[in-house]
Write an enzyme that holds these catalytic residues in place. Structure first.
Site, PDB file in Angstrom:
ATOM      1  N   ASP A   1      13.598  37.460 -21.188  1.00 45.12           N
ATOM      2  CA  ASP A   1      12.915  38.451 -20.350  1.00 45.12           C
ATOM      3  C   ASP A   1      13.289  39.910 -20.621  1.00 45.12           C
ATOM      4  O   ASP A   1      12.587  40.814 -20.168  1.00 45.12           O
ATOM      5  CB  ASP A   1      13.189  38.147 -18.865  1.00 45.12           C
ATOM      6  CG  ASP A   1      12.646  36.789 -18.447  1.00 45.12           C
ATOM      7  OD1 ASP A   1      11.613  36.383 -19.002  1.00 45.12           O
ATOM      8  OD2 ASP A   1      13.259  36.136 -17.579  1.00 45.12           O
TER       9      ASP A   1
ATOM     10  N   ARG B   1       9.533  30.118 -24.240  1.00 45.58           N
ATOM     11  CA  ARG B   1      10.981  29.901 -24.202  1.00 45.58           C
ATOM     12  C   ARG B   1      11.481  29.120 -25.417  1.00 45.58           C
ATOM     13  O   ARG B   1      12.687  29.033 -25.631  1.00 45.58           O
ATOM     14  CB  ARG B   1      11.340  29.077 -22.957  1.00 45.58           C
ATOM     15  CG  ARG B   1      11.260  29.801 -21.664  1.00 45.58           C
ATOM     16  CD  ARG B   1      12.677  30.190 -21.233  1.00 45.58           C
ATOM     17  NE  ARG B   1      12.690  30.687 -19.898  1.00 45.58           N
ATOM     18  CZ  ARG B   1      12.974  29.958 -18.817  1.00 45.58           C
ATOM     19  NH1 ARG B   1      13.260  28.678 -18.934  1.00 45.58           N
ATOM     20  NH2 ARG B   1      12.966  30.502 -17.643  1.00 45.58           N
TER      21      ARG B   1
ATOM     22  N   HIS C   1       5.845  28.066 -20.697  1.00 53.17           N
ATOM     23  CA  HIS C   1       7.158  27.785 -21.281  1.00 53.17           C
ATOM     24  C   HIS C   1       7.192  27.724 -22.805  1.00 53.17           C
ATOM     25  O   HIS C   1       8.286  27.672 -23.370  1.00 53.17           O
ATOM     26  CB  HIS C   1       7.737  26.505 -20.671  1.00 53.17           C
ATOM     27  CG  HIS C   1       8.383  26.766 -19.350  1.00 53.17           C
ATOM     28  ND1 HIS C   1       7.658  26.869 -18.188  1.00 53.17           N
ATOM     29  CD2 HIS C   1       9.675  26.999 -19.020  1.00 53.17           C
ATOM     30  CE1 HIS C   1       8.484  27.134 -17.199  1.00 53.17           C
ATOM     31  NE2 HIS C   1       9.708  27.216 -17.663  1.00 53.17           N
TER      32      HIS C   1
ATOM     33  N   MET D   1       5.645  35.914 -19.731  1.00 59.37           N
ATOM     34  CA  MET D   1       6.837  35.871 -18.864  1.00 59.37           C
ATOM     35  C   MET D   1       7.496  37.248 -18.782  1.00 59.37           C
ATOM     36  O   MET D   1       6.991  38.229 -19.302  1.00 59.37           O
ATOM     37  CB  MET D   1       7.811  34.824 -19.386  1.00 59.37           C
ATOM     38  CG  MET D   1       7.363  33.415 -19.064  1.00 59.37           C
ATOM     39  SD  MET D   1       8.595  32.218 -19.578  1.00 59.37           S
ATOM     40  CE  MET D   1       7.999  30.768 -18.729  1.00 59.37           C
TER      41      MET D   1
ATOM     42  N   ARG E   1      21.289  25.187 -13.095  1.00 62.14           N
ATOM     43  CA  ARG E   1      21.538  26.166 -12.031  1.00 62.14           C
ATOM     44  C   ARG E   1      22.397  25.480 -10.965  1.00 62.14           C
ATOM     45  O   ARG E   1      22.179  24.331 -10.625  1.00 62.14           O
ATOM     46  CB  ARG E   1      20.221  26.675 -11.462  1.00 62.14           C
ATOM     47  CG  ARG E   1      19.465  27.521 -12.483  1.00 62.14           C
ATOM     48  CD  ARG E   1      18.430  28.425 -11.845  1.00 62.14           C
ATOM     49  NE  ARG E   1      18.061  29.512 -12.743  1.00 62.14           N
ATOM     50  CZ  ARG E   1      17.044  29.457 -13.613  1.00 62.14           C
ATOM     51  NH1 ARG E   1      16.317  28.375 -13.710  1.00 62.14           N
ATOM     52  NH2 ARG E   1      16.770  30.498 -14.391  1.00 62.14           N
TER      53      ARG E   1
ATOM     54  N   GLY F   1      18.174  30.339 -17.194  1.00 60.85           N
ATOM     55  CA  GLY F   1      17.058  29.965 -18.068  1.00 60.85           C
ATOM     56  C   GLY F   1      17.487  29.976 -19.520  1.00 60.85           C
ATOM     57  O   GLY F   1      18.260  30.837 -19.926  1.00 60.85           O
TER      58      GLY F   1
ATOM     59  N   GLU G   1       3.883  38.007 -15.653  1.00 58.83           N
ATOM     60  CA  GLU G   1       3.832  36.971 -14.609  1.00 58.83           C
ATOM     61  C   GLU G   1       4.171  37.586 -13.243  1.00 58.83           C
ATOM     62  O   GLU G   1       4.699  38.692 -13.163  1.00 58.83           O
ATOM     63  CB  GLU G   1       4.824  35.842 -14.937  1.00 58.83           C
ATOM     64  CG  GLU G   1       6.285  36.292 -14.952  1.00 58.83           C
ATOM     65  CD  GLU G   1       7.263  35.194 -15.352  1.00 58.83           C
ATOM     66  OE1 GLU G   1       6.876  34.019 -15.450  1.00 58.83           O
ATOM     67  OE2 GLU G   1       8.430  35.534 -15.590  1.00 58.83           O
TER      68      GLU G   1
HETATM   69  P1  ADP Z   1      20.303  33.849 -14.815  1.00 55.54           P
HETATM   70  O1  ADP Z   1      21.718  33.787 -15.282  1.00 55.54           O
HETATM   71  O2  ADP Z   1      19.327  33.516 -15.894  1.00 55.54           O
HETATM   72  O3  ADP Z   1      20.009  35.142 -14.070  1.00 55.54           O
HETATM   73  P2  ADP Z   1      20.441  32.438 -12.262  1.00 55.54           P
HETATM   74  O4  ADP Z   1      20.195  33.649 -11.445  1.00 55.54           O
HETATM   75  O5  ADP Z   1      19.779  31.176 -11.878  1.00 55.54           O
HETATM   76  O6  ADP Z   1      20.073  32.643 -13.798  1.00 55.54           O
HETATM   77  O7  ADP Z   1      22.028  32.214 -12.268  1.00 55.54           O
HETATM   78  C1  ADP Z   1      22.595  31.158 -13.023  1.00 55.54           C
HETATM   79  C2  ADP Z   1      23.750  30.576 -12.288  1.00 55.54           C
HETATM   80  O8  ADP Z   1      24.768  31.574 -12.101  1.00 55.54           O
HETATM   81  C3  ADP Z   1      23.448  30.107 -10.867  1.00 55.54           C
HETATM   82  O9  ADP Z   1      22.858  28.843 -10.831  1.00 55.54           O
HETATM   83  C4  ADP Z   1      24.830  30.075 -10.262  1.00 55.54           C
HETATM   84  O10 ADP Z   1      25.511  28.916 -10.689  1.00 55.54           O
HETATM   85  C5  ADP Z   1      25.497  31.299 -10.903  1.00 55.54           C
HETATM   86  N1  ADP Z   1      25.440  32.458  -9.985  1.00 55.54           N
HETATM   87  C6  ADP Z   1      24.373  33.215  -9.671  1.00 55.54           C
HETATM   88  N2  ADP Z   1      24.677  34.175  -8.775  1.00 55.54           N
HETATM   89  C7  ADP Z   1      25.988  34.017  -8.497  1.00 55.54           C
HETATM   90  C8  ADP Z   1      26.922  34.692  -7.636  1.00 55.54           C
HETATM   91  N3  ADP Z   1      26.558  35.718  -6.867  1.00 55.54           N
HETATM   92  N4  ADP Z   1      28.204  34.244  -7.623  1.00 55.54           N
HETATM   93  C9  ADP Z   1      28.598  33.213  -8.388  1.00 55.54           C
HETATM   94  N5  ADP Z   1      27.761  32.537  -9.218  1.00 55.54           N
HETATM   95  C10 ADP Z   1      26.486  32.918  -9.277  1.00 55.54           C
END
Ligand code: ADP
Length: 320
Positions: free
Chosen positions: A128, A254, A251, A170, A73, A12, A224
């Site tokens: 967050d 954000r 949003h 959020m 993502r 995000g 949320e």
């Molecule tokens: P945030 O970084 O905001 O927590 P996400 O959880 O969507 O957001 O993670 C962002 C990106 O990081 C994911 O779309 C993926 O590409 C990568 N990612 C998340 N978890 C893993 C993991 N266990 N191993 C490798 N890459 C990961």
């Protein structure tokens, strides 16, 4: 010493990510290191959407919300074959290390890449404040400011109409935006995953605010993912003397120009990330703790227990 690094934003987006990109780029360039922008997070890394950054290309972005590099993502990044493609793309360009600006998920990707020989440093970019190893994340202060401005406005109109404004903010299961904004706005009730939500109890407190404390209006700030606030507002109208109105800020939280605090936090953290990469260190994430910029192994950061919010919750209750 490291000669070429990459920088990306992932997960995000958050205001202040641009200030972090700028800091990483300028500190590195001023230290004789070339910098590459990796667009759209890990997706761009795998697809090779990678371009050099210059001092000028990160000019006039410190005050802009969002991220000039884009974010995306890519769940498939968990697969080692997909990550191998990313490593090939980086090696093809001589990029030896990467600064990853994002949340917990992005940190997991950064750790996995470090284990494959690409040193990565994580910077906490999320509104967050849900990364436990740091007191504050980049973007939290800006989102908090946006929420406070919105609630201040809602209070004016609630006051005129004997309303109860239920404001959903959020936080992705972290109650900090709700608790901090509740304190800053002088809300009557704050509901987070830490406080729990007993509907009948909240309705009872609202009746008390109306009948006993003779309040002309009430503000309820709720995180949320706790309840359907529109349904809850109807119950407030049915069961208390207030007319219940729900507002989901969504949003807008954000966006916007980052606050000076977020710009400075992002700049300090960006500097630290480059310094670590120059020392050949990877697999760490940057935190601010008691106003000191420090680094924590990502492995530890991901399993750290959250600091108790009890003192601030108690403060909130003592201010009502
Ligand atoms: P945030 O970084 O905001 O927590 P996400 O959880 O969507 O957001 O993670 C962002 C990106 O990081 C994911 O779309 C993926 O590409 C990568 N990612 C998340 N978890 C893993 C993991 N266990 N191993 C490798 N890459 C990961």
């Amino acid at each position: 010493m490291v000669k070429r690094i990459g920088v990306l934003t992932s997960g995000g987006d958050a205001p202040g990510m641009n200030a972090a990109i700028r800091a990483v780029t300028r500190v590195a360039l001023n230290s004789g290191i070339e910098v590459f922008g990796i667009y759209d997070g890990y997706k761009g890394m795998v697809e090779g959407y990678i371009e050099p950054l210059t001092k000028a290309s990160v000019g006039e972005i410190i005050d802009r919300g969002g991220t000039i590099l884009g974010s995306a993502r890519l769940p498939e990044f968990k697969d080692v074959e997909v990550r191998s493609k990313a490593v090939t793309q980086l090696k093809k360009r001589g990029i030896e290390a990467v600064v990853v600006i994002g949340g917990d998920g992005s940190y997991r990707g950064a750790l996995a890449l470090t284990e494959m020989g690409i040193n990565c440093i994580g910077l906490p970019g999320t509104i967050d404040n849900d990364i436990v190893c740091t007191d504050y994340t980049i973007g939290f202060d800006t989102a908090l400011t946006t929420i406070v401005e919105a609630i201040d406005k809602l209070r004016d109109t609630s006051n005129s109409h004997h309303r109860c404004s239920i404001v959903e903010v959020m936080g992705n299961r972290c109650g900090d935006l709700a608790l901090w904004s509740g304190i800053a706005c002088g809300a009557e009730i704050v509901i987070t995953s830490d406080t729990g939500f007993e509907e009948s109890e909240v309705l009872e407190r609202l009746r008390d605010l109306d009948l006993i404390k003779k309040k002309r209006h009430a503000i309820v700030v709720i995180s949320e993912k706790i309840t359907d606030v529109h349904q809850f507002a109807k119950k407030v109208s049915l069961n208390t003397g207030f007319s219940g109105r729900a507002t989901i800020l969504g949003h807008v939280q954000r966006g916007g120009a980052p606050t000076p605090s977020d710009r400075i936090l992002a700049s300090r953290m960006g500097e630290k990330a480059v310094d670590l990469l120059m020392q050949g260190i990877g697999g760490q994430c940057i935190s601010i703790r008691e106003n000191q910029i420090v680094s924590v192994p990502i492995q530890e950061a991901l399993v750290m227990p959250r600091t108790s919010r009890k003192p601030l919750q108690n403060l909130f209750e003592r201010l009502v």
